[in-house]
Write an enzyme that holds these catalytic residues in place. Structure first.
Site, PDB file in Angstrom:
ATOM      1  CG  ASN A  74      -1.883  -1.158   1.246  1.00 32.74           C
ATOM      2  OD1 ASN A  74      -2.231  -1.700   0.207  1.00 32.74           O
ATOM      3  ND2 ASN A  74      -2.333  -1.564   2.428  1.00 32.74           N
ATOM      4  CG  ASN A 174      -0.007  -2.932  -3.618  1.00 30.20           C
ATOM      5  OD1 ASN A 174       0.348  -4.105  -3.675  1.00 30.20           O
ATOM      6  ND2 ASN A 174      -0.659  -2.439  -2.562  1.00 30.20           N
ATOM      7  CD  GLU A 175      -3.545  -5.404  -1.708  1.00 26.46           C
ATOM      8  OE1 GLU A 175      -3.971  -4.561  -0.909  1.00 26.46           O
ATOM      9  OE2 GLU A 175      -3.209  -6.547  -1.352  1.00 26.46           O
ATOM     10  CE1 TYR A 246      -0.014 -10.877   3.581  1.00 24.37           C
ATOM     11  CE2 TYR A 246      -1.718  -9.730   2.345  1.00 24.37           C
ATOM     12  CZ  TYR A 246      -0.386  -9.885   2.690  1.00 24.37           C
ATOM     13  OH  TYR A 246       0.562  -9.064   2.147  1.00 24.37           O
ATOM     14  CD  GLU A 294       0.990  -7.459  -0.822  1.00 22.85           C
ATOM     15  OE1 GLU A 294       0.234  -7.577   0.172  1.00 22.85           O
ATOM     16  OE2 GLU A 294       1.187  -6.397  -1.418  1.00 22.85           O
ATOM     17  CD  GLN A 351       5.379  -6.083   4.256  1.00 21.79           C
ATOM     18  OE1 GLN A 351       6.325  -5.429   4.627  1.00 21.79           O
ATOM     19  NE2 GLN A 351       4.216  -5.512   3.924  1.00 21.79           N
TER      20      GLN A 351
HETATM   21  O1  AHR Z   1       1.562  -6.776   3.340  1.00 23.07           O
HETATM   22  C1  AHR Z   1       0.733  -5.875   4.003  1.00 23.07           C
HETATM   23  C2  AHR Z   1      -0.270  -5.181   3.068  1.00 23.07           C
HETATM   24  O2  AHR Z   1      -1.201  -6.111   2.602  1.00 23.07           O
HETATM   25  C3  AHR Z   1       0.296  -4.591   1.794  1.00 23.07           C
HETATM   26  O3  AHR Z   1       0.817  -3.319   1.990  1.00 23.07           O
HETATM   27  C4  AHR Z   1      -0.896  -4.537   0.899  1.00 23.07           C
HETATM   28  O4  AHR Z   1      -0.564  -4.628  -0.458  1.00 23.07           O
HETATM   29  C5  AHR Z   1      -1.760  -5.678   1.383  1.00 23.07           C
HETATM   30  O5  AHR Z   1      -3.071  -5.264   1.591  1.00 23.07           O
END
Ligand code: AHR
Length: 500
Positions: A74, A174-175, A246, A294, A351
């Site tokens: 982000n 990104n996103e 995630y 990610e 990360q």
């Molecule tokens: O990795 C944490 C966040 O998760 C990143 O900044 C974003 O791209 C995603 O929503």
């Protein structure tokens, strides 16, 4: 034979595809302490002349990371790359709206390039298509990649980087579908901007690898429709579409959490189907693959995005401490990526350091390995080569989120030297799982090693005070007899079985 037996057959005639080394990437974002006091800490006893922590560098090498995606996440959607170049003393402090932090810009493009050189990793640069557009993207690629003789390339040389950085991999934002993204766009708006940016970048260098933003996760209401609209604009201009996911254990439902890879595999299948649907509509021979740039376990419910005091510099943020169970899930997510090596060309664990990360550091103090470090390091080390097609025949267990799920999750990779590594997860929290693998057409006679990550305490963790509480341990008893591998997988375990 018992009905608790899990089994599959390996045959070199049946393969999924070749593993792209870019499958073992990681994200480094200006977020919390990933960069500052993570990989970069001038004045730390282990820091080099660039302020890079050499203790972290060694762990990154041991982890086997191939690609580093940077600077977000982000963060990139409000980032001005010019803030992070030139003399450090002249760099501005800025507000980072994504994470409501203050960014010092003491670490920027030059330091990032040094970090990738020192760690032997490939840079993957994300462009700001939130608050910025085509012109700034072109400026950045010229500054980074043009050898010299123009204002921007000579600016880099004057800043001390004579050689161009040679960045091949570029993310077009990104996103961009996400409500939380600075400069969020509709699919139509983003598709046009991504196409214009890609076209301009290809005028500079047709050989770059370009990644268009897919949905920020599979649960987005526009998932698949977003990809289809974006690809309708960009199909001939980009190489890959991104995917993010995630996972976390919710409401104590560990059985479902252990089956997270079911969701990851079906997200991959759905994204591939969408790419191929657009390709079919366009009657294109080109195939768009995926950049799963990610993925991880992230306890978002425990650590909400804005849980720390606003506008701090490098706060302790999103520093999840991972358990043995989390590591087994990470191993299973790696298995899912390998099982789709034919279509997933790039993947990044999000990360790398401190922020939902396999490596932790203490400012002025040591660096250590989280539990999740181990499955990643082993998969990167032994998961290179040809993925063999694995069709698991295993007992199942009931889960709240995914229905009946096989207790075994597995894949196998055949290296260039003919050795084969089986990666296997036993999702059963209580009982061991016997495993038979028929080795057809493979000249394998010896178990080189069987290691497992498992523990009587599935919540065991590594911490500053006890950094080596959890490590993989050797397992005895696995053997090859009459062309079949026989092994037993401990309850709730990640296993690596190497055959020669
Ligand atoms: O990795 C944490 C966040 O998760 C990143 O900044 C974003 O791209 C995603 O929503």
């Amino acid at each position: 034979m018992t009905d608790r037996l899990a089994r599959f057959t390996l045959d070199p005639a049946f393969t999924v595809g070749t593993v792209d080394p870019r499958l073992f990437g990681a994200l480094v974002e200006h977020l919390g302490r990933c960069v500052h006091t993570g990989i970069h800490e001038p004045g730390h006893p282990a820091a080099d002349a660039d302020g890079l922590r050499t203790d972290v560098r060694e762990l990154v090498r041991e982890l086997g990371v191939s690609v580093i995606r940077y600077p977000g996440g982000n963060f990139v959607s409000g980032y001005r790359w010019e803030d992070g170049v030139g003399p450090v003393a002249d760099r501005p402090r800025r507000l980072d709206l994504a994470w409501r932090s203050t960014e010092s810009n003491r670490f920027g493009l030059s330091e990032f390039a040094a970090f990738t050189r020192e760690t032997g990793t490939e840079p993957m640069m994300a462009l700001n298509l939130g608050t910025r557009g085509v012109a700034e993207a072109l400026d950045l690629v010229e500054y980074a990649n043009h050898p010299g003789g123009t204002e921007l390339s000579e600016r880099r040389v004057a800043h001390g980087d004579k050689e161009p950085f040679g960045i091949r991999l570029w993310c077009l934002g990104n996103e961009m579908d996400a409500p939380w993204q600075t400069g969020r766009k509709t699919a139509e708006e983003y598709g046009r901007l991504a196409a214009e940016t890609a076209r301009a970048l290809r005028q500079f260098d047709p050989g770059l690898t370009l990644v268009a933003c897919g949905s920020s996760h599979r649960g987005m209401p526009t998932f698949a429709a977003w990809e289809a609209t974006v690809l309708a604009e960009t199909y001939d201009l980009v190489d890959l579409v991104s995917l993010h996911a995630y996972y976390e254990e919710a409401d104590g439902d560990r059985d479902s959490f252990l089956a997270s890879a079911v969701d990851m595999e079906s997200a991959i299948d759905a994204a591939v189907a969408t790419c191929d649907h657009v390709g079919a509509r366009l009657k294109s021979k080109k195939r768009i693959n995926l950049s799963f740039d990610e993925w991880n376990v992230w306890y978002q419910r425990r650590s909400p995005a804005h849980a720390v005091e606003d506008w701090q510099e490098a706060p302790r943020h999103l520093e999840d401490v991972y358990t043995v169970t989390d590591a087994v899930v990470v191993g299973s997510l790696l298995i899912a990526l390998l099982r789709h090596a034919d279509r997933v060309a790039v993947a990044c664990l999000a990360q790398l350091v401190n922020v939902i990360a396999p490596i932790m550091t203490e400012p002025g103090g040591p660096a250590w390995r989280q539990t999740t470090f181990y499955p990643f390091a082993q998969a990167s080390r032994y998961g290179r080569g040809e993925v063999l097609d694995v069709r698991v025949d295993a007992p199942t267990y009931p889960t709240e989120r995914f229905g009946e799920v096989p207790l075994l999750h597995a894949t196998a990779v055949r290296g260039e030297d003919g050795t084969v590594t089986v990666f296997a997860v036993n999702r059963d929290q209580r009982a061991p799982l016997p495993l038979d693998v028929a080795l057809r057409g493979l000249d394998l006679t010896r178990v080189v090693e069987h290691t497992a990550l498992a523990d009587p305490d599935p919540d065991a963790r590594n911490t500053l005070d006890d950094p080596a509480r959890v490590t993989p341990h050797p397992v005895t008893g696995a053997k090859i007899a009459d062309g079949t591998l026989h092994a037993v997988l401990e309850p709730l375990s990640w296993n690596v079985i190497r055959l020669a």
